[in-house]
Write an enzyme that holds these catalytic residues in place. Structure first.
Site, PDB file in Angstrom:
ATOM      1  NE  ARG A  47       1.879  -1.452  -9.826  1.00 44.70           N
ATOM      2  CZ  ARG A  47       1.349  -0.493 -10.579  1.00 44.70           C
ATOM      3  NH1 ARG A  47       0.366  -0.769 -11.409  1.00 44.70           N
ATOM      4  NH2 ARG A  47       1.776   0.756 -10.499  1.00 44.70           N
ATOM      5  CG  HIS A  64       2.142   4.165  -6.480  1.00 47.05           C
ATOM      6  ND1 HIS A  64       3.311   3.569  -6.920  1.00 47.05           N
ATOM      7  CD2 HIS A  64       1.394   4.404  -7.607  1.00 47.05           C
ATOM      8  CE1 HIS A  64       3.272   3.450  -8.243  1.00 47.05           C
ATOM      9  NE2 HIS A  64       2.127   3.948  -8.673  1.00 47.05           N
ATOM     10  CB  CYS A 103      -1.303   8.551 -10.060  1.00 50.74           C
ATOM     11  SG  CYS A 103      -2.746   7.516  -9.699  1.00 50.74           S
TER      12      CYS A 103
END
Ligand code: CP
Ligand code: NVA
Length: 302
Positions: free
Chosen positions: A99, A126, A258
């Site tokens: 990430r 993502h 999300c």
């Protein structure tokens, strides 16, 4: 190097996406233990709850051993170069996931890595989230072809990946973004070419959500954009998903986010905690999605 990476949804064809989703839904016993006695490196330059836990558990379910490392411990381009980190870790691990703040770091990793690189969120995309989102929509709405998905808010990393996955599924795509925060023309073209049934962009949450089968949103201020908070709160003021936005969607529409979410900022508590919300299922699906992606990259077939 001829290695399969997962930096963006578009690393997959529509058929590959179908394979990943099939693997994600398969009984774990059918996947074998493709990571038995293998390590998976998980590097995080930003905080995480869902991504870290879902990836760690997916690795365990495939027989492997996840090793979490904070970005500052690795020190990309400070302690040592991105390339050196990657080449060394590739000798210990079967997969490296990261990430990062800059998507270009992932691209540099992929260039030198002898093992798959997975994007666990960059400022650009993502893709693991998008797999879970499509999985959730398939479970809730059935075949997604020609169904309508609405994105309300910032056309950010999560939006970009979601829309690409929805295009591969042949959906109608409606974006409702404030001016200056939407998809560029080149991106809209790219989405059409991926196979979307249609693509529209409006500077109105209501128009975007009208008749939609799924209404998605995300935070107005993503990690790394904190300095823009005051301006964004003004610019996004009319893009909160509330009951009036859900009222113009399809009667059976679902709401998705999300997470993490900010109640009364991008979504009202009434909507995110209400009957149409599927955010918990969506978050839980992150683990199945991660397992599907890992199994796909390991070449598992069922
Ligand atoms: N949705 C998501 O990626 O959550 P985390 O930032 O908690 O991993
Ligand atoms: N767009 C958000 C998603 C967090 C999971 C961010 O990048 O902070």
């Amino acid at each position: 190097m001829n290695v399969r990476h997962f930096l963006d949804v578009t690393d997959l064809s529509a058929r590959d996406l179908h394979t990943v989703l099939t693997l994600a839904q398969a009984d774990i016993s059918k996947l074998g233990r493709p990571l038995a006695d293998k390590g998976v490196a998980l590097i995080f330059e930003k905080p995480s709850n869902r991504t870290r836990h879902s990836m760690e558990m997916a690795v365990v379910q495939l027989g492997g051993h996840p090793i979490f490392t904070r970005g500052e411990e690795v020190g990309f381009d400070e302690r040592e170069t991105v390339e050196d980190v990657t080449r060394i870790m590739a000798g210990y691990h079967q997969v490296i996931a990261a990430r990062v703040f800059a998507h270009s770091v992932l691209q540099r990793m992929a260039k030198v890595s002898s093992v798959p690189i997975i994007n666990m969120l960059s400022e650009q995309s993502h893709p693991l989230q998008a797999i879970a989102d499509v999985l959730t929509m398939r479970q809730e709405l059935g075949n997604l072809n020609k169904k309508t998905v609405a994105w309300v808010g910032d056309y950010n990393n999560v939006a970009r990946s979601l829309v690409e996955a929805c295009a591969l599924e042949g959906m109608h795509i409606r974006l409702g973004c404030p001016k200056g925060y939407g998809a560029r023309d080149a991106e809209l073209n790219h989405i059409s070419k991926l196979g979307a049934a249609s693509v529209e962009q409006h500077s109105s949450a209501q128009i975007a959500a009208s008749g939609a089968h799924a209404v998605h949103t995300d935070v107005f201020v993503s990690m790394g954009q904190e300095a823009e908070t005051a301006k964004r709160m003004i610019d996004f003021a009319n893009f909160r998903v509330d009951a009036s936005v859900m009222a113009v969607a399809d009667r059976a529409a679902i709401f998705m986010h999300c997470l993490p979410a900010h109640r009364e900022v991008e979504v009202t508590a009434e909507v995110i905690d209400g009957a149409q919300s599927r955010v918990v299922l969506q978050a839980h699906n992150r683990m199945h999605a991660a397992r599907g992606v890992l199994a796909y990259l390991m070449g598992v077939t069922i």
